[in-house]
Enzyme design. Sequence first.
Site, PDB file in Angstrom:
ATOM      1  N   SER A 254       0.834  -1.212   0.000  1.00  0.00           N
ATOM      2  CA  SER A 254       0.000   0.000   0.000  1.00  0.00           C
ATOM      3  C   SER A 254       0.856   1.244   0.000  1.00  0.00           C
ATOM      4  O   SER A 254       0.421   2.295  -0.450  1.00  0.00           O
ATOM      5  CB  SER A 254      -0.857   0.061   1.265  1.00  0.00           C
TER       6      SER A 254
ATOM      7  N   HIS B 290      -2.369  -3.465  -6.527  1.00  0.00           N
ATOM      8  CA  HIS B 290      -2.893  -3.041  -5.229  1.00  0.00           C
ATOM      9  C   HIS B 290      -4.395  -3.308  -5.152  1.00  0.00           C
ATOM     10  O   HIS B 290      -5.205  -2.565  -5.686  1.00  0.00           O
ATOM     11  CB  HIS B 290      -2.591  -1.544  -5.013  1.00  0.00           C
TER      12      HIS B 290
ATOM     13  N   GLU C  32      -5.400  -1.003  -8.260  1.00  0.00           N
ATOM     14  CA  GLU C  32      -4.465  -0.010  -8.779  1.00  0.00           C
ATOM     15  C   GLU C  32      -3.259  -0.781  -9.316  1.00  0.00           C
ATOM     16  O   GLU C  32      -2.589  -1.498  -8.556  1.00  0.00           O
ATOM     17  CB  GLU C  32      -4.031   0.960  -7.671  1.00  0.00           C
TER      18      GLU C  32
ATOM     19  N   ASN D 250      -5.281   6.106  -1.676  1.00  0.00           N
ATOM     20  CA  ASN D 250      -4.817   6.427  -0.324  1.00  0.00           C
ATOM     21  C   ASN D 250      -4.357   7.876  -0.211  1.00  0.00           C
ATOM     22  O   ASN D 250      -4.570   8.521   0.820  1.00  0.00           O
ATOM     23  CB  ASN D 250      -3.713   5.478   0.119  1.00  0.00           C
TER      24      ASN D 250
HETATM   25  N1  LIG Z   1      -5.176  -4.835   5.069  1.00  0.00           N
HETATM   26  C1  LIG Z   1      -5.543  -4.019   4.109  1.00  0.00           C
HETATM   27  O1  LIG Z   1      -6.610  -3.403   4.148  1.00  0.00           O
HETATM   28  C2  LIG Z   1      -4.644  -3.852   2.908  1.00  0.00           C
HETATM   29  C3  LIG Z   1      -5.188  -3.287   1.732  1.00  0.00           C
HETATM   30  C4  LIG Z   1      -4.387  -3.195   0.594  1.00  0.00           C
HETATM   31  C5  LIG Z   1      -3.070  -3.620   0.646  1.00  0.00           C
HETATM   32  N2  LIG Z   1      -2.556  -4.153   1.818  1.00  0.00           N
HETATM   33  C6  LIG Z   1      -1.151  -4.622   1.781  1.00  0.00           C
HETATM   34  O2  LIG Z   1      -1.166  -6.041   1.683  1.00  0.00           O
HETATM   35  C7  LIG Z   1      -0.050  -6.603   2.361  1.00  0.00           C
HETATM   36  C8  LIG Z   1      -0.511  -7.609   3.385  1.00  0.00           C
HETATM   37  O3  LIG Z   1      -1.379  -6.976   4.292  1.00  0.00           O
HETATM   38  P1  LIG Z   1      -2.389  -7.812   5.217  1.00  0.00           P
HETATM   39  O4  LIG Z   1      -3.245  -6.813   5.880  1.00  0.00           O
HETATM   40  O5  LIG Z   1      -3.004  -8.909   4.413  1.00  0.00           O
HETATM   41  O6  LIG Z   1      -1.345  -8.429   6.275  1.00  0.00           O
HETATM   42  P2  LIG Z   1      -1.606  -9.652   7.294  1.00  0.00           P
HETATM   43  O7  LIG Z   1      -0.691  -9.392   8.431  1.00  0.00           O
HETATM   44  O8  LIG Z   1      -3.047  -9.861   7.529  1.00  0.00           O
HETATM   45  O9  LIG Z   1      -1.059 -10.917   6.489  1.00  0.00           O
HETATM   46  C9  LIG Z   1       0.308 -11.148   6.198  1.00  0.00           C
HETATM   47  C10 LIG Z   1       0.519 -12.639   6.073  1.00  0.00           C
HETATM   48  O10 LIG Z   1       1.804 -12.875   5.535  1.00  0.00           O
HETATM   49  C11 LIG Z   1       2.345 -14.034   6.174  1.00  0.00           C
HETATM   50  N3  LIG Z   1       3.799 -13.984   6.017  1.00  0.00           N
HETATM   51  C12 LIG Z   1       4.690 -13.224   6.670  1.00  0.00           C
HETATM   52  N4  LIG Z   1       5.928 -13.451   6.191  1.00  0.00           N
HETATM   53  C13 LIG Z   1       5.808 -14.385   5.221  1.00  0.00           C
HETATM   54  C14 LIG Z   1       6.726 -15.040   4.365  1.00  0.00           C
HETATM   55  N5  LIG Z   1       8.011 -14.737   4.383  1.00  0.00           N
HETATM   56  N6  LIG Z   1       6.235 -15.951   3.488  1.00  0.00           N
HETATM   57  C15 LIG Z   1       4.934 -16.240   3.450  1.00  0.00           C
HETATM   58  N7  LIG Z   1       4.011 -15.646   4.243  1.00  0.00           N
HETATM   59  C16 LIG Z   1       4.460 -14.732   5.112  1.00  0.00           C
HETATM   60  C17 LIG Z   1       1.866 -13.929   7.598  1.00  0.00           C
HETATM   61  O11 LIG Z   1       1.885 -15.203   8.229  1.00  0.00           O
HETATM   62  C18 LIG Z   1       0.454 -13.388   7.398  1.00  0.00           C
HETATM   63  O12 LIG Z   1      -0.510 -14.411   7.306  1.00  0.00           O
HETATM   64  C19 LIG Z   1       0.728  -5.421   2.932  1.00  0.00           C
HETATM   65  O13 LIG Z   1       1.739  -5.057   2.035  1.00  0.00           O
HETATM   66  C20 LIG Z   1      -0.323  -4.336   3.019  1.00  0.00           C
HETATM   67  O14 LIG Z   1       0.224  -3.038   2.949  1.00  0.00           O
HETATM   68  C21 LIG Z   1      -3.321  -4.285   2.934  1.00  0.00           C
END
Ligand SMILES: NC(=O)c1ccc[n+]([C@@H]2O[C@H](COP(=O)([O-])OP(=O)(O)OC[C@H]3O[C@@H](n4cnc5c(N)ncnc54)[C@H](O)[C@@H]3O)[C@@H](O)[C@H]2O)c1
Length: 521
Positions: free
Chosen positions: A120, A141, A153, A191
Site C-alpha cells: 500500500s 494493489h 491499482e 490512499n
Molecule cells: N489490510 C488491508 O486493508 C490492505 C489493503 C491493501 C493492501 N494491503 C497490503 O497487503 C499486504 C498484506 O497486508 P495484510 O493486511 O493482508 O497483512 P496480514 O498481516 O493480515 O497478512 C500477512 C501474512 O503474511 C504471512 N507472512 C509473513 N511473512 C511471510 C513469508 N516470508 N512468506 C509467506 N508468508 C508470510 C503472515 O503469516 C500473514 O498471514 C501489505 O503489504 C499491506 O500493505 C493491505
Amino acid sequence: MGAINTVGVVGLGTMGAGIVEVFAKQGLATIAVEIDQSALDRGRAIVTSSTQRAVDRGRMSEQDAKDLVDSISFTLEFSDLAAADLVIEAVPERMSIKKDLFSRLDAVCPPETIFATNTSSLSVTDIAATTSRPDRLIGMHFFNPAPVMKLVEVVRTVLTAQEVVSRISELARACGKSPVVVGDRAGFVVNTLLVSYLNDAVNVFDQSRVSREGIDTAMTVGALLPMGPLALCDLIGLDVCLEIMDVLFAQSRDQVHAPAPLMREMVSAGLLGRKSGRGFFTYEKPGSGRVIPDELTPADFEPVTLPRQVYLVGDGMQCEELVKLCAQAGVSSHVVSYDQFDPGQVPEGVPVLVSVKPVQRAIDIATQMGPRIDEVIGLHVLFPNQKGQLVEIAATPFSSDRLVRISQSIALGASASPVICDDDSGQVVGRLLSPYLNDAVRMVASGYVSADDVDTAMMLGCGYPRGPIAFLANFSTPDTICDVLEQISRKTQLSRHLPVSALTDAAIYGVGIDQLLTESS
Ligand SMILES: NC(=O)c1ccc[n+]([C@@H]2O[C@H](COP(=O)([O-])OP(=O)(O)OC[C@H]3O[C@@H](n4cnc5c(N)ncnc54)[C@H](O)[C@@H]3O)[C@@H](O)[C@H]2O)c1
C-alpha cells in the site's frame, strides 16, 4: 511471454487469502504459500469461510464452493512457486520482509515469471530494483475485502515493461476487476486522496468548534459520502492512517501531509478505532462497529421558542433557500442584500441571519452591529433539493448561545440536519471537499492519472457516489472552489491549499474543469 495460467500468492492474511479467492474463482491454478502450518491453516479457513458466506447469500452453490477451495494448492513449499506465471506477495508491510521474499523468489522462479506486490505504501521501484527482473515487477494493489472490491491499482514503475502492464491489467479485468494504471508515487491515487482528506478532517475537528458528530453528519448529508471521515478513520484504523500519512509526508515533505497531531496522540494512547474499541467514537467492544454513548455524546437537544421574524442578509439562490427553510420552521424573514444592510434598521430582539458565501462571512455583518454583535450568525444550506438537507450554522466568536440554539431549532423545525461550525470560508463541507478536489485536479493536471481513472478509483475504492472530477463538473463552479481554497490557504498558511492552475484557468475562462482536463490530457 505466455498466458497467465498459474498464479502464486505468498502470505495468506487479510489480503492474500482474498486474492487467492479472486484468482481461484477465475479458474486459474492457484498456489497459496504461507510461512508455517498454523498460518497456512488460518489462510485456508479465511478462504473457506468467505466462500461459505457466498453460499449463504445464494451467490455460489455448495459444490462450487468446495471445488474452489479444493482447487487451491495450499503449501509451505516455497519451491512450488517455480510453476507460477505470476507470483503476487501480500506479506507484512515491511521493506526488509518484501526484499528478502523477492530475492528468494528470484532464485526459484524462471526469468519470465512476473512478480507483483500488493504493497500500500512502500516504493514499488525500490522493491523492483533489488530483483533480477525489474522490468517484470509491478504493483497490483487490491482493496479490502479483495473478493468484493472492484478496484485494482496497477502500479507501474519507470522500469516496468509495457507488456507486463497490459497483461496484468487484462488479468485484473478477466477477474471482474476494474484496473486503474498509476505511477509509483506514495499512496498511489486512492490512499493519497482519501487519507489526506481524513487527516484534514482530524485537524478541522481538533482546531474548530465542530463536533465529531457534526463533521460526520456534514460529509454524509451535505456531500452524500457513504461514511463520515471520523467514523471512517475508526474503521480503517488510526494506526494505518498515520502510517500512510507518514509515508506521504516523507515523500512530499509538504506540511499539508504532516500527520494530524491528534491522530498521532490517539495512536500513542492506543485509541486505534474499532479494532481497539475506541477511536473518535466508543464501540461496544474491540472489533465491533456498534457505537455506544460516551462523555462526548451530545445531550438531547432542547428546542427554544422561535422568534416570529428574522432579519436575513444575503442574495441569490442560497438566500432564497434560507427564506424557505425559515418558512418551513414557521419563521418569516425580512431580506436585505449585503450592501444594503443597515444595522440601525434591525428591530430590537430580531436575530440577524447571514447567508454566508466563500467571501462573505457572518463576522463582516456582525462587526457592523456595535453592542448587538452577539445577535448575528451565519447559515448555509446544502443540497436543498435532496431529502436530507444540511444546515451549516456558522457561529462567529461573538454569536450568543441563544442564537445558536435558535438556528438549530429553525433547521430542525424544517426537518434539516444542523451542524454548528466556525464562521470560516466553506464551513465544514466546502472546507473539507475543496482541498480534496484540488488534490484530484492536481493529480490529473500533472499527468499522473487520467480524469476518468481518478473518478473510477474513488468510486470503486471508496464507494463514493461520484468521482472528484465529475463532482466538480456537476456540483460546483470553479470560481467558488477557488474562492474557498484561497480563504482556506489564508487560514492554514499552506500553499498546497491554493487552487491549482487548472482550477483558476477554469474559473477565469469560464470552462468546465472536466473539459479543461480532458483537453489537456
Ligand atoms: N489490510 C488491508 O486493508 C490492505 C489493503 C491493501 C493492501 N494491503 C497490503 O497487503 C499486504 C498484506 O497486508 P495484510 O493486511 O493482508 O497483512 P496480514 O498481516 O493480515 O497478512 C500477512 C501474512 O503474511 C504471512 N507472512 C509473513 N511473512 C511471510 C513469508 N516470508 N512468506 C509467506 N508468508 C508470510 C503472515 O503469516 C500473514 O498471514 C501489505 O503489504 C499491506 O500493505 C493491505
